[in-house]
Each structure stands twice: as structure tokens, then as C-alpha cells.
Design a protein around this motif. Sequence first.
Motif, mmCIF file in Angstrom:
data_model
loop_
_atom_site.group_PDB
_atom_site.id
_atom_site.type_symbol
_atom_site.label_atom_id
_atom_site.label_comp_id
_atom_site.label_asym_id
_atom_site.label_seq_id
_atom_site.Cartn_x
_atom_site.Cartn_y
_atom_site.Cartn_z
ATOM 1 N N SER A 1 -54.367 132.253 28.705
ATOM 2 C CA SER A 1 -54.228 131.085 29.493
ATOM 3 C C SER A 1 -54.499 129.775 28.617
ATOM 4 C CB SER A 1 -55.574 130.906 30.461
ATOM 5 O OG SER A 1 -55.934 131.956 31.271
ATOM 6 N N LEU A 2 -53.347 128.875 28.913
ATOM 7 C CA LEU A 2 -53.109 127.782 27.695
ATOM 8 C C LEU A 2 -52.829 126.722 28.332
ATOM 9 C CD1 LEU A 2 -50.535 129.840 25.178
ATOM 10 C CD2 LEU A 2 -53.029 130.020 25.077
ATOM 11 N N SER A 3 -53.150 125.602 27.677
ATOM 12 C CA SER A 3 -52.605 124.219 28.264
ATOM 13 C C SER A 3 -51.732 123.697 27.172
ATOM 14 C CB SER A 3 -53.891 123.210 28.112
ATOM 15 O OG SER A 3 -53.666 121.931 28.897
ATOM 16 N N GLY A 4 -50.456 123.895 27.567
ATOM 17 C CA GLY A 4 -49.389 123.569 26.650
ATOM 18 C C GLY A 4 -49.496 124.306 25.198
ATOM 19 N N HIS A 5 -48.281 124.979 24.868
ATOM 20 C CA HIS A 5 -48.443 125.588 23.446
ATOM 21 C C HIS A 5 -47.037 125.919 23.229
ATOM 22 C CE1 HIS A 5 -50.599 127.892 20.257
ATOM 23 N NE2 HIS A 5 -49.496 128.628 20.305
ATOM 24 N N ARG A 6 -46.917 126.052 21.871
ATOM 25 C CA ARG A 6 -45.547 126.353 21.422
ATOM 26 C C ARG A 6 -45.746 127.574 20.351
ATOM 27 N NH1 ARG A 6 -41.614 123.925 24.035
ATOM 28 N NH2 ARG A 6 -40.254 124.759 22.454
ATOM 29 N N PHE A 7 -44.733 128.485 20.334
ATOM 30 C CA PHE A 7 -44.861 129.525 19.336
ATOM 31 C C PHE A 7 -43.393 129.379 18.499
ATOM 32 C CE2 PHE A 7 -47.111 131.531 22.850
ATOM 33 C CZ PHE A 7 -48.200 131.898 22.209
ATOM 34 N N GLU A 8 -43.826 129.224 17.237
ATOM 35 C CA GLU A 8 -42.553 129.175 16.017
ATOM 36 C C GLU A 8 -41.639 130.284 16.338
ATOM 37 O OE1 GLU A 8 -41.850 126.424 14.313
ATOM 38 O OE2 GLU A 8 -43.563 125.557 15.116
ATOM 39 N N LYS A 9 -40.539 130.202 15.819
ATOM 40 C CA LYS A 9 -39.670 131.487 15.787
ATOM 41 C C LYS A 9 -40.403 132.447 14.914
ATOM 42 C CE LYS A 9 -35.577 128.320 16.594
ATOM 43 N NZ LYS A 9 -34.446 127.644 15.876
ATOM 44 N N HIS A 10 -40.231 133.620 15.443
ATOM 45 C CA HIS A 10 -40.751 134.888 14.942
ATOM 46 C C HIS A 10 -40.251 136.056 15.510
ATOM 47 C CE1 HIS A 10 -42.911 134.420 18.691
ATOM 48 N NE2 HIS A 10 -43.380 135.671 18.755
ATOM 49 N N SER A 11 -40.525 137.320 15.171
ATOM 50 C CA SER A 11 -40.172 138.587 15.846
ATOM 51 C C SER A 11 -41.212 139.443 15.765
ATOM 52 C CB SER A 11 -38.727 139.101 14.830
ATOM 53 O OG SER A 11 -39.211 139.361 13.365
ATOM 54 N N HIS A 12 -41.133 140.552 16.402
ATOM 55 C CA HIS A 12 -42.018 141.742 16.616
ATOM 56 C C HIS A 12 -41.482 143.325 16.344
ATOM 57 C CE1 HIS A 12 -45.443 139.432 18.443
ATOM 58 N NE2 HIS A 12 -44.366 138.784 19.114
ATOM 59 N N ASP A 13 -42.124 144.054 15.624
ATOM 60 C CA ASP A 13 -41.652 145.277 15.485
ATOM 61 C C ASP A 13 -41.500 146.111 16.933
ATOM 62 O OD1 ASP A 13 -41.382 145.163 12.803
ATOM 63 O OD2 ASP A 13 -43.401 145.730 12.483
ATOM 64 N N GLU A 14 -42.290 145.536 17.768
ATOM 65 C CA GLU A 14 -42.271 146.366 19.160
ATOM 66 C C GLU A 14 -41.400 145.550 20.170
ATOM 67 O OE1 GLU A 14 -46.284 145.969 16.842
ATOM 68 O OE2 GLU A 14 -45.144 144.678 17.983
ATOM 69 N N PHE A 15 -41.344 146.188 21.432
ATOM 70 C CA PHE A 15 -40.927 145.602 22.693
ATOM 71 C C PHE A 15 -42.057 144.616 23.202
ATOM 72 C CE2 PHE A 15 -38.433 149.841 22.519
ATOM 73 C CZ PHE A 15 -37.227 149.403 23.026
ATOM 74 N N VAL A 16 -41.388 143.541 23.515
ATOM 75 C CA VAL A 16 -42.442 142.540 24.022
ATOM 76 C C VAL A 16 -42.065 142.201 25.385
ATOM 77 C CG1 VAL A 16 -43.373 140.356 23.890
ATOM 78 C CG2 VAL A 16 -42.871 141.389 21.839
ATOM 79 N N ILE A 17 -42.994 142.610 26.333
ATOM 80 C CA ILE A 17 -42.778 142.422 27.826
ATOM 81 C C ILE A 17 -43.702 141.570 28.294
ATOM 82 C CG2 ILE A 17 -42.411 143.415 30.037
ATOM 83 C CD1 ILE A 17 -41.827 146.178 28.566
ATOM 84 N N SER A 18 -43.245 140.164 28.845
ATOM 85 C CA SER A 18 -44.255 139.373 29.350
ATOM 86 C C SER A 18 -44.181 138.979 31.002
ATOM 87 C CB SER A 18 -44.232 138.020 28.434
ATOM 88 O OG SER A 18 -44.695 138.394 27.371
ATOM 89 N N ALA A 19 -45.092 138.858 31.485
ATOM 90 C CA ALA A 19 -44.859 138.148 32.965
ATOM 91 C C ALA A 19 -45.532 136.790 33.024
ATOM 92 C CB ALA A 19 -45.623 139.055 34.083
ATOM 93 N N ASN A 20 -44.597 135.826 33.464
ATOM 94 C CA ASN A 20 -45.264 134.255 33.554
ATOM 95 C C ASN A 20 -45.960 134.096 34.679
ATOM 96 O OD1 ASN A 20 -45.291 132.100 32.208
ATOM 97 N ND2 ASN A 20 -43.455 131.193 33.176
ATOM 98 N N LEU A 21 -47.058 133.835 34.841
ATOM 99 C CA LEU A 21 -47.848 133.562 35.909
ATOM 100 C C LEU A 21 -48.195 132.231 36.586
ATOM 101 C CD1 LEU A 21 -50.675 136.202 35.083
ATOM 102 C CD2 LEU A 21 -48.331 136.782 36.275
ATOM 103 N N CYS A 22 -48.183 131.344 35.616
ATOM 104 C CA CYS A 22 -48.274 129.979 35.775
ATOM 105 C C CYS A 22 -47.758 129.192 34.761
ATOM 106 C CB CYS A 22 -49.782 129.790 36.023
ATOM 107 S SG CYS A 22 -50.168 127.885 36.245
ATOM 108 N N GLY A 23 -46.753 128.178 35.249
ATOM 109 C CA GLY A 23 -46.290 127.185 34.300
ATOM 110 C C GLY A 23 -44.795 127.748 33.860
ATOM 111 N N ARG A 24 -44.100 126.765 32.989
ATOM 112 C CA ARG A 24 -42.604 127.034 32.794
ATOM 113 C C ARG A 24 -42.758 127.108 31.362
ATOM 114 N NH1 ARG A 24 -37.831 127.470 34.642
ATOM 115 N NH2 ARG A 24 -38.504 127.405 36.654
#
Length: 268
Positions: free
Chosen positions: A23-46
Amino acid sequence: MAMRHAWLGGRDSGSGFEVASASLSGHRFEKHSHDEFVISANLCGREDIWLDGRAFSAGSGDITAYNPGQIQGGGAADGQPWRFVSLYVPETALAESLGLQRVAFDRPLLRQPALAAELAVAVAQALSADAFVSERGEEHLTLLLGSLSQAVGTHLPPATALGRRPVEQLQALLAANLAESLSLDAMAAQVQVSKFHLLRAFKQHTGLSPRQWAMQLRTRRALALLRGGQSVGEVAHALGFADQSHLTRYFSRAYGVSPGRYQRSLRG
């Protein structure tokens, strides 16, 4: 900024995966990668997304799915409420769970609010402090990984009827080990079926997940032990409950009365 993480399954064997809720109030992630599959569900916000040179956005109820090694970045606007849940699943863990040699996602964005909501429920279960609820979350997420993988372009093997034999084998294994919490890996290895297909077959034949089935058997056996005069504490220990209050919680849900009150009613 509030984030919770948990690891489910066998960390050392590489068969498990990580879950997170944020749960965040505005946040940005720098360009990065993961060794794993990443699956996310966006519940609130764009969320504004940059993925391997492409730009797009995910709104509330959208699901994103990235392959290992894909470079990602982005986030929500400053001050914007943003909530999401994520799974980080190693390549081998996802393939083995689904009974495949290899998995690759074809589509990075799904607009499926119902599936996103179900994913949020399963992650909340997985993050529970109650071990049984957390294990149910792992089962729930394993089944959802099959649905999610199909939705983003992975072709699962045709569903074949496993019959009752693997289910009956697992029921016998669970009944013989009620005081223990068997891992999904151990269950699948015992009947030589992938975790996804085993969970699906078990639910088809019993209407319950393996952990739900084992819990109803624990509470049923608790009835007999209480009738036999064992104390609530002794029964909880014998049947693998974390403590007396853990037994009380599930016994009361099943039978509408606490173990202590049930036992006192027998004496009256």
C-alpha cells in the motif's frame, strides 16, 4: 509505504515462491529486472509501466505478468493511493507446479478484475499469521497460477481425468499424518502428479482442498478424543494444532460449540 512479504513452499529446493502486498502513496521503481516471473494485481490506483522499451499503464483490476529477465520500471503519480499484490515465482517452480518443461508469458497485461480480486484474497491468506490459513493461501495461489498462466498465453497440457486413485492415496497420506503439516511438494511427490493438477483433481472429487480436507478430519477426530475424556490441550497436541486456542477456533466453526463446552455437555 507499507509492504509485506512471505515465502511459501520449499526455499532450499527452489519449489516455492514469494508473495507481497503493498500500500503506497505514489511511488516509482527504477528500471530493474528479476530472475523470477513477476505477476501483480493492481487493486487501487493507476500504474505507468515501462517494459523492455514499451510504455503502457495498468488500472485498478488489471494484472501484469513479466517473464524472468525483462526490464521493467514505472509507478504511480506522487500522492496517488496505490495498492497491489505480487507473486515472484522461479522458472523451475512455475513449470514444475504446472507439469510443464518450460513456461513463457506472451501478454504482459490482462484486464480481468475478478481474477485480480481473487489473487488479492489468496495473497492475504498466504500472509496470514495462522499457519492453516497461510497453507490454504498457498493452495489457492497454486491453482490461480494455472489460470493466470493460461490467460497470458501459456498452453497447459490437456486436462485428463486422474480418477480417484491419486486423491484416495493423498487422503490416506493426510489421515496418517494429521499431526504434521505436509508440504504441497510432498503431497505431489507421493502421488507423482504436478501440484496444480493434484489440487484441481482433489477439489473436483472432494469439493475441498487437501488442507481443508485434513482440517475437517482433525476436527472430527477431536470429537472422538474429547468423548474419550482427553483434555482439550491433549487433543490439540495429538492432532497437530498450534495450541488449544487454535483447536477451539476451528472446532467451534465446524460444530458451533467450543471443545471445552462440548466436553462439559457430555458430563452433564
